[in-house]
Design an enzyme around this catalytic site. Sequence first.
Site, PDB file in Angstrom:
ATOM      1  CG  MET A  62      -0.226   2.661   9.203  1.00 28.90           C
ATOM      2  SD  MET A  62      -1.450   3.084  10.435  1.00 28.90           S
ATOM      3  CE  MET A  62      -2.743   3.743   9.405  1.00 28.90           C
ATOM      4  CB  CYS A  63       1.834  -3.577   7.070  1.00 30.25           C
ATOM      5  SG  CYS A  63       3.235  -3.128   6.037  1.00 30.25           S
TER       6      CYS A  63
END
Lengths: 235, 305
Positions: free
Chosen positions: B1-2
Amino acid sequence: MEQTVRGGKLMWDLRERSVRELNYYLHHNAVKNGITEVQIFNPDGAHHIAVGLDAPIKVDILGNAGYFVGGMNKQAHITVHGNVGWSVAENIMSGVVRVKGYASECAGASGHGGLLVIEKDASSRCGISMKGNDIVVGGSVGHFSAFMAQAGHLVVCGNAGDGLGDSLYEAVIYVRGEIRSLGADAQEEPMAEDDYKTLAALLEKAGFKHHPEDFKRIASAKKLYHWNAEHYQEY
Amino acid sequence: MCGIVGLLLKDPDKQDFLGEYGTEMLVGMATRGCDSAGLAAYTNEVSEEGVRKFSLYSSSDSIDWNALTKAMREDLDCEIDLKANYNHAVIVPYGPADIVWRWLFENCPEVHILSIGRSIEVYKDVGHPAEIAERYNLRGLSGSHLVGHTRMATESAVTWAHAHPFTVGEDFCLVHNGSLSNPHSLRRMLERKGIHFDTDNDTEAAARFLEWRLREGDDMETALKAAFRELDGFYTLLIGTNNELALVRDAFACKPAVVAENEGYVAIASEFRSLAHLPDVQNADVFEPMPEEIYVWNKQSVVAS
């Protein structure tokens, strides 16, 4: 592994010892060592604090917690003295999880029992797919709250966002404030005597002093339970 | 996940600590899993007319930045300030920006321009944010605001060029947590208007769309309303300009974001743990931005107040 134990009370600093160690201790050693109370310092938004507890212990988290705090709780009374991230008390089975501040998305999702209290607002998808747990929110809830909720109660003392109760099954929602919009198949229904009793009991347990008469009941119209070919396959 | 982070310091006394706070925030996002990271800081503004600050990246590790600036100084007959960090450098050539740009293009094929502007400085690379912060001395940055990102690629390659922030135009940058489902149609629409793309990344499409709208005369709010109509997908976007930080989430708010605001700063991150070590965060207002609401914090108005 524990940091300080005094008379059945455990103090744990998450800047010194990890969440993994804490949860291991709570799962395996707390009851064995006669722990009845736990204080957790410096949570700093860490994920998975006090998940999977299965003992009647009191846990106080002193600060803001991250994702899944109090998830799968059974028996324990967990209080977060701050805000929480996504999915607080997800899949709660019994006991109480109380959040003194705000909750992020998916609060109390898929719970089977127990009580989740959020003293301020909860964000979107609060109580999504709840299966028997009760959730009382002191403030407002965001969009798509109680989506596909199957059993239990969602009490909203403030306002509700868009799509409240979309595709509800047997869960019941009580809302004191404004509802931005109801979801598919959710409808407002008259409050019955049982509703007043249930709601009064939940408000009392949660510690809110609102009058049950000020709430609306939202429940499923039950039109989505079965496929209806007479709709000419419009959807 | 960014993970995304943003920080705007309202208190001028805190501006020397911009890099210190920003690095802690960036490293705090690393546990979301990351293959690359980057940071854009809005530092002291270049005041001379026509002069711009260039952030540069060299694809050759053995680049000699002193030799490069010496050659540029002689060819263009202008003074140049240089701050070099390994394969990154920030230069301020006291000459016309378009001539500097052309000189770099013609003489240094291994050098890529990360940003141009009066105050923006950009550092981004593949690797862990802690390593990147160390390598480029991000803790040493001072200024008014910053935008940062930790990337875990779910589309397009893992390279320094695909790392965020994405910069287009002058003093404009954008970071993104999410995934757009129509970046190619946006790109085709923008390319027909003569807008050039550097990568195949979906975030670049959002950055170029917004910068195009701003260049066409929209203010930030109008540009973001256009983005709500045109961008399809799940996203949290954080945008930096010379004066502003802007934050939006998609209509379903599928990607997380949390804001902490007090008298000293406004801080934004994907998760609270990136904010946990900021000074006095315990007494900040902590809230989650609403779906399709536009949040803009302005540097001037904040300092003036």
